[in-house]
Design a protein around this motif. Structure first.
Motif, PDB file in Angstrom:
ATOM      1  N   PRO A  52     -31.231   6.847  38.218  1.00 56.82           N
ATOM      2  CA  PRO A  52     -30.507   8.068  38.595  1.00 56.82           C
ATOM      3  C   PRO A  52     -28.996   7.830  38.483  1.00 56.82           C
ATOM      4  N   ARG A 104     -33.585  11.627  42.736  1.00 57.30           N
ATOM      5  CA  ARG A 104     -34.232  12.048  41.498  1.00 57.30           C
ATOM      6  C   ARG A 104     -34.158  13.578  41.351  1.00 57.30           C
ATOM      7  N   GLU A 105     -34.304  14.262  42.460  1.00 58.52           N
ATOM      8  CA  GLU A 105     -34.231  15.721  42.420  1.00 58.52           C
ATOM      9  C   GLU A 105     -32.849  16.170  41.929  1.00 58.52           C
ATOM     10  N   PRO A 128     -38.940  19.223  40.131  1.00 57.83           N
ATOM     11  CA  PRO A 128     -37.896  18.217  39.923  1.00 57.83           C
ATOM     12  C   PRO A 128     -38.306  16.830  40.419  1.00 57.83           C
ATOM     13  N   SER A 129     -39.405  16.333  39.917  1.00 55.86           N
ATOM     14  CA  SER A 129     -39.810  14.972  40.275  1.00 55.86           C
ATOM     15  C   SER A 129     -40.500  14.349  39.076  1.00 55.86           C
ATOM     16  N   LEU A 130     -40.599  13.038  39.085  1.00 57.82           N
ATOM     17  CA  LEU A 130     -41.229  12.354  37.950  1.00 57.82           C
ATOM     18  C   LEU A 130     -42.746  12.487  37.989  1.00 57.82           C
ATOM     19  N   GLN A 143     -34.567   1.387  42.105  1.00 57.87           N
ATOM     20  CA  GLN A 143     -35.050   2.639  42.658  1.00 57.87           C
ATOM     21  C   GLN A 143     -34.886   3.730  41.611  1.00 57.87           C
ATOM     22  N   GLY A 144     -35.997   4.238  41.123  1.00 64.14           N
ATOM     23  CA  GLY A 144     -35.907   5.287  40.115  1.00 64.14           C
ATOM     24  C   GLY A 144     -36.227   6.654  40.666  1.00 64.14           C
ATOM     25  N   CYS A 145     -36.967   6.697  41.774  1.00 71.68           N
ATOM     26  CA  CYS A 145     -37.365   8.007  42.291  1.00 71.68           C
ATOM     27  C   CYS A 145     -37.475   8.003  43.809  1.00 71.68           C
ATOM     28  N   ASP A 146     -37.769   6.858  44.397  1.00 72.52           N
ATOM     29  CA  ASP A 146     -37.945   6.748  45.843  1.00 72.52           C
ATOM     30  C   ASP A 146     -39.131   7.559  46.350  1.00 72.52           C
ATOM     31  N   LYS A 147     -40.073   7.837  45.461  1.00 69.15           N
ATOM     32  CA  LYS A 147     -41.192   8.700  45.832  1.00 69.15           C
ATOM     33  C   LYS A 147     -42.529   8.186  45.354  1.00 69.15           C
ATOM     34  N   ASP A 196     -43.277   7.537  42.145  1.00 69.56           N
ATOM     35  CA  ASP A 196     -43.650   8.101  40.846  1.00 69.56           C
ATOM     36  C   ASP A 196     -43.335   7.214  39.650  1.00 69.56           C
ATOM     37  N   CYS A 197     -42.388   6.278  39.769  1.00 66.40           N
ATOM     38  CA  CYS A 197     -41.894   5.623  38.546  1.00 66.40           C
ATOM     39  C   CYS A 197     -42.243   4.142  38.428  1.00 66.40           C
ATOM     40  N   PHE A 229     -34.043  -0.904  33.060  1.00 69.78           N
ATOM     41  CA  PHE A 229     -34.159  -0.436  34.437  1.00 69.78           C
ATOM     42  C   PHE A 229     -35.603  -0.433  34.938  1.00 69.78           C
ATOM     43  N   LEU A 286     -43.269   3.605  34.629  1.00 69.94           N
ATOM     44  CA  LEU A 286     -42.739   4.455  33.570  1.00 69.94           C
ATOM     45  C   LEU A 286     -41.605   3.738  32.859  1.00 69.94           C
TER      46      LEU A 286
END
Ligand code: FES
Ligand code: FES
Lengths: 793, 183
Positions: free
Chosen positions: A212, A293-294, A704-706, B41-45, B47-48, B110, B142
């Motif tokens: 990001p 990311r959003e 807006p997320s991967l 950290q690519g998304c913190d969720k 997903d990546c 990354f 990813l």
């Protein structure tokens, strides 16, 4: 040797030239060397922007607009300021000067002034002791909005000027409009044996680099602002900061640390860069902002959605007579690179095929969506998609093989396009041959049975552009070399290594030219205090321009080294060759010295050693307004064959293999070139099948997320088979051209054409979702049953 | 109200006393408390996969794990591979890291700390995986740059080296000709 001497037939490489070198004669060039930063990245030692932590650093966060189009009536930040741990809060009035990457269209503010133009537009920023406190402070900022009519359909923006998304423009909500005609298109089409006319739609897609955006700033007590940012163009950020913060540029230092992917998405100056800088100046503390990311999705600058209408005519034997295009471009809420996008949408289509006549009419409009910008293959992937599908439609009407029609229209090398662009080396035919052979096209196309097929497409792309973003006559790329007594050579380049390997490219060239091993070369890049200006990583310009500048600097240094050694040996300088860490006498190979000794001799003879080098493009382009936009010192060429199957029950498309043949001039490192080709083709297939960047009817991003924005995983990705074609360009460094963007273009139309071969449906609207495939199959069945019924009657 | 916790984490063989807010993830503690910024950290969720670390040898998304929950477990981050390889008597970086570098599988890099750890975990449990097994094992990581081809080739090259075999020619080296249609 000045870089300008590299132009024209005097270039020191290329087939048939005196002293021409084949790959085997190079020592470093043309070999699959490692990257200079590879092991640092593999071991986690490489430092990216968010890896930087400075003493006393504050964390900043952005408040964003929840409305797609609204006036800001009032902002009250007093409660946020009062929160313990908050050090500063800024709003639009803190930085009212507008900026924009294209100097003619400055329409952005670091934080919204008076109005917001899309959901996610930045409104205020907070610096606090940690992210949690900053987030808590955002909730305390009160903003009162007055909602305005929202434009989501570009067709509405075309005809409706009020309310203006950007006030005070005489063109209303039209961002840019370009009409150019070359030759008599209407007559050419009227006299054609066949004409195909159709509509195509390219959806929006975004870059989604895995890193990001992030920026860190400090403001020193003596008034120097330092910004580390995940940007792919340090020079433009430097200029924009100076303008917006009203600081002289010499008091600003911009550094790009390791960059975690960009693809065009880190080309504009971004809100966070101004915010951390301003907050650092206000607080006297280091400040970091890392976007979620959003936020990256809302910052966007991705591929423009385009509605494309094409009309092409051809003679009976498949020769194009004319092409007529009308394109509506959805720009989103700001100009960004839009002026260039609008030109590119027409200007870059005029190869690898000869267009006797051509016309395009492209209009970019504003809508209240995240702003579009340059994504890999800027402005040209969309028209390429439409045209390459249309070319297949023409081939079908003429009962010609799709590869054959492309061959027949090949424009040739060392020629001029219909819109006045100079084309030098052109390996397109070889690209077609490669994919034809490798895919076993002749044995397999049309013979794989219902459900599976092959498709082909071609393309052309620029290797840099001779149009610098702000007009100036200075070099587009500069290089500085420093020589150490230890034998180490340090290269200072303003170029931005964004993962494509440009720092490694510089090292390979220094190694080749000075005859020293790569491990004795260090590259310092993208630091405005240390490095000469380079215009950055965009338009596929870096290998061509920075490469040539590096050669230029090396040749000057080499001249000194050779002279010093020749003097010592009492021989002619032409007898001295620098090779593999040595200086050797070509006529008496028993005589040699180490390059360290050569460096010492040269330093003794001349003075402290160092050299600069530069590159600027020759004068290029058509002689008309906009004729320089899209003019490149060299063009790359690509052909793809895609092998895909369609499941007629589910509508799912599976891509098995993609053969990618790409003419990159000369592969300075074939492994890196192949990586660019595979990565490009991956991105093309990804946006054809999986990705869609869009907003819902409220202007809110759809996902807006991967997870929701579906990047293909290793399970979804086909096999890519890279075939490198080397046409040895007379002006590229050792003959090299670009490889990072061109190989994306044909993926999408080649897939559409493969689907036609597989099941007989023409997919003209991207992305190719199962629902669209099923609808097209249904329509085809209905058409056929009507035809059968009519036949029966 | 934020609560601070104090606990111990065993990272790359060292035991660290950690004091961090209770809601902090393992990724946050690694990056911002221990200074181990190799995990990305690519998304913190979740997903990546850029934040992948090994916990007791298994790949785990550190952005989805509360740091305290990893107390008492052996955590390996990307920074831990080379020292472990050296301790075991090896030279240079871990063979997987070395293969990624050698094969050009690193573009922006990354995704790579996570990717390399997932690959390491795969090779630990399956020393000679097929490409299908690789696709499967790496599907949580990813990569936006490479199209995965050179990543697969790097893993294959690491396998070949470990078995003393000559690695297969790279995709761009050997002119590949289409196979018969797969079912
Ligand atoms: S950061 Fe953990 S999965 Fe993306
Ligand atoms: S190398 Fe850039 S995301 Fe994988």
């Amino acid at each position: 040797m000045s870089a300008r001497d590299l132009h024209g037939p005097g270039a020191p490489w290329g087939p048939g030239e005196p002293g021409a070198k084949s790959n085997q004669e190079f020592v470093t060039v043309g070999k699959p060397h490692r990257k200079v930063d590879g092991i640092a990245k593999a071991t986690g030692a490489a430092i990216y922007a968010d890896d930087i932590t400075l003493p006393g650093m504050l964390h900043a966060k952005t408040l964003r607009s929840p409305h797609p189009h609204a006036k800001i009536r009032r902002i009250d930040t007093s409660k946020a300021r009062a929160l313990k741990g908050v050090h500063a809060v800024i709003t639009g009035e803190s930085m009212p000067i507008k900026y924009g990457v294209i100097p003619w269209t400055p329409d952005e503010n670091a934080l919204a002034v008076d109005k917001v133009r899309f959901i996610g537009d930045p409104v205020a920023a907070v610096a606090a002791i940690d992210e949690d406190t900053a987030n808590a402070a955002l909730k305390l900022i009160e903003v009162e909005y007055e909602l305005l009519h929202t434009f989501l359909d570009p067709r509405e923006s075309l005809v409706r000027a009020e309310p203006a998304i950007h006030e005070g423009r005489k063109e209303g909500n039209i961002s840019k409009s370009v009409q150019l005609e070359f030759g008599q298109v209407d007559e050419a089409l009227a006299s054609a044996d066949v004409v195909v006319e159709d509509d195509y739609f390219f959806h929006g897609s975004t870059h989604a680099p895995i890193e990001p955006h992030c920026a860190v700033a400090t403001y020193s007590p003596d008034g120097v602002l330092t910004l580390w940012s995940a940007t792919q163009i340090t020079h433009y950020v430097h200029r924009a900061l100076s303008r917006v913060l009203e600081l002289p540029a010499h008091r600003i230092r911009v550094i790009q640390p390791c960059l975690g992917g960009a693809f065009g998405g880190k080309s504009d100056p971004f809100s966070l860069e101004f915010c951390v800088a301003k907050l650092a100046m206000l607080t006297g503390r280091a400040v970091k902002m890392l976007w979620t990311r959003e936020e990256v999705f809302y910052a966007h600058r991705g591929r423009h959605p385009m509605q494309l209408h094409y009309r092409s005519g051809a003679t009976k034997d498949g020769k194009l007579t004319g092409v007529d295009a009308k394109i509506l471009i959805d720009g989103g809420s700001y100009s960004s690179f839009g002026l260039v996008t609008t030109y590119y949408s027409g200007q870059l289509l005029t190869g690898p095929y000869h267009f006797p006549t051509y016309r395009f009419d492209s209009t970019r409009v504003f809508t209240n969506k995240p702003p579009c910008g340059p994504k890999r293959g800027h402005g040209s992937v969309q028209p390429r998609f439409a045209f390459e599908v249309q070319l297949d439609q023409l081939a079908e009407k003429l009962a010609l093989d799709p590869i054959e029609i492309r061959r027949r229209n090949f424009q040739g090398d060392f020629t001029r396009t219909v819109n006045g662009q100079r084309v030098t080396s052109n390996g397109f035919l070889q690209c077609l041959d490669e994919v034809e052979r490798a895919s076993r096209w002749r044995e397999r196309r049309g013979k794989l049975g219902f459900g599976r097929g092959l498709g082909v497409a071609g393309s052309m792309y620029i290797s840099g552009t001779n149009y610098p973003v702000y007009p100036n006559e200075m070099p587009q790329a500069g290089i500085q070399l420093k020589v150490d007594r230890s034998g180490l050579v340090t290269v200072f380049t303003g170029g931005n290594d964004i993962g494509q390997g440009s720092n490694s490219m510089c090292a390979y060239i220094v190694s080749e030219e000075l005859g020293i091993p790569i491990e004795r070369i260090r590259v310092v890049a993208a630091d405005t205090d240390l490095c000469p200006v380079d215009l950055g990583a965009y338009s596929s310009r870096v290998t061509f321009m920075v490469g040539n500048a590096t050669i230029d600097a090396c040749r000057k240094l080499r001249e000194q080294l050779v002279a010093a050694v020749a003097e010592k040996w009492g021989c002619a300088p032409t007898r001295v060759r620098l090779l593999e860490g040595l200086a050797i006498d070509l006529e008496d190979t028993s005589r040699s010295m180490t390059s360290v000794e050569a460096f010492h001799l040269a330093e003794t003879k001349f003075d402290t050693l160092g050299a600069t080098g530069s590159y600027n493009t020759p004068k290029l382009g058509g002689d008309y307004r906009g004729g320089t936009i899209g003019a490149s010192p060299a063009y790359s060429f690509t052909a793809h064959v895609v092998d895909a199957s369609v499941d007629v029950e589910t509508g799912r498309i599976t891509v098995h293999d993609v053969w990618v043949a790409h003419d990159c001039g000369r592969a300075l490192n074939p492994m890196i070139v192949a990586g660019q080709m595979e990565g490009s083709a991956y991105m093309g297939i990804a946006e054809a099948l999986f990705e869609e960047h869009d907003v819902n009817r409220f202007g809110l991003h759809r996902g807006p997320s991967l997870l929701d924005y579906r990047l293909p995983t290793s399970l979804d990705t086909p096999e890519f088979r890279a075939r490198i074609v080397e046409s040895i360009d007379p002006e590229g460094p050792y003959g090299a051209k670009e490889a990072g963007e061109g190989p994306l273009h044909p993926s999408l139309p080649a897939l559409s054409n493969a689907v036609y071969d597989a099941v007989g449906i023409r997919l003209k609207h991207l992305p190719f979702t199962p629902a669209k495939v099923l609808a097209a199959l249904r329509e085809k069945r209905e058409r056929e049953s009507v035809a059968t019924a009519q036949g029966a009657r | 109200m934020r609560r601070m916790g104090e606990y111990r984490l065993e990272v790359n063989g060292d035991t660290h006393e950690v004091s961090a807010p209770d809601h902090w993830t393992l990724l946050e503690v690694l990056r911002y408390r221990l200074g181990l910024t190799g995990s990305k950290q690519g998304c913190d969720k979740g997903d990546c996969g850029a934040c992948t670390v090994l916990v007791d040898g298994r790949p785990v998304l550190s952005c989805l794990s509360l740091a305290r929950a990893s107390e008492g477990r052996a955590i390996t981050t990307i920074e831990g591979l080379m020292p472990a390889h050296l301790r075991a008597g090896g030279k240079g970086a871990d063979p997987v890291q070395e293969a990624f570098d050698r094969c050009g599988a690193l573009q922006c890099g990354f995704c790579q700390p996570g990717m390399i750890l997932s690959a390491r975990a795969l090779l630990n449990r399956c020393p000679a995986p097929s490409r299908e097994q690789m696709r499967d094992a790496l599907s949580g990581n990813l990569c936006r740059c490479t199209g995965y081809t050179q990543i697969f080739e790097a893993v294959e090259s690491a396998v070949a080296t470990s078995l003393g075999l000559t690695p297969a020619p790279r995709s761009w080296e050997a002119p590949p000709v289409a196979k018969e249609a797969r079912p």
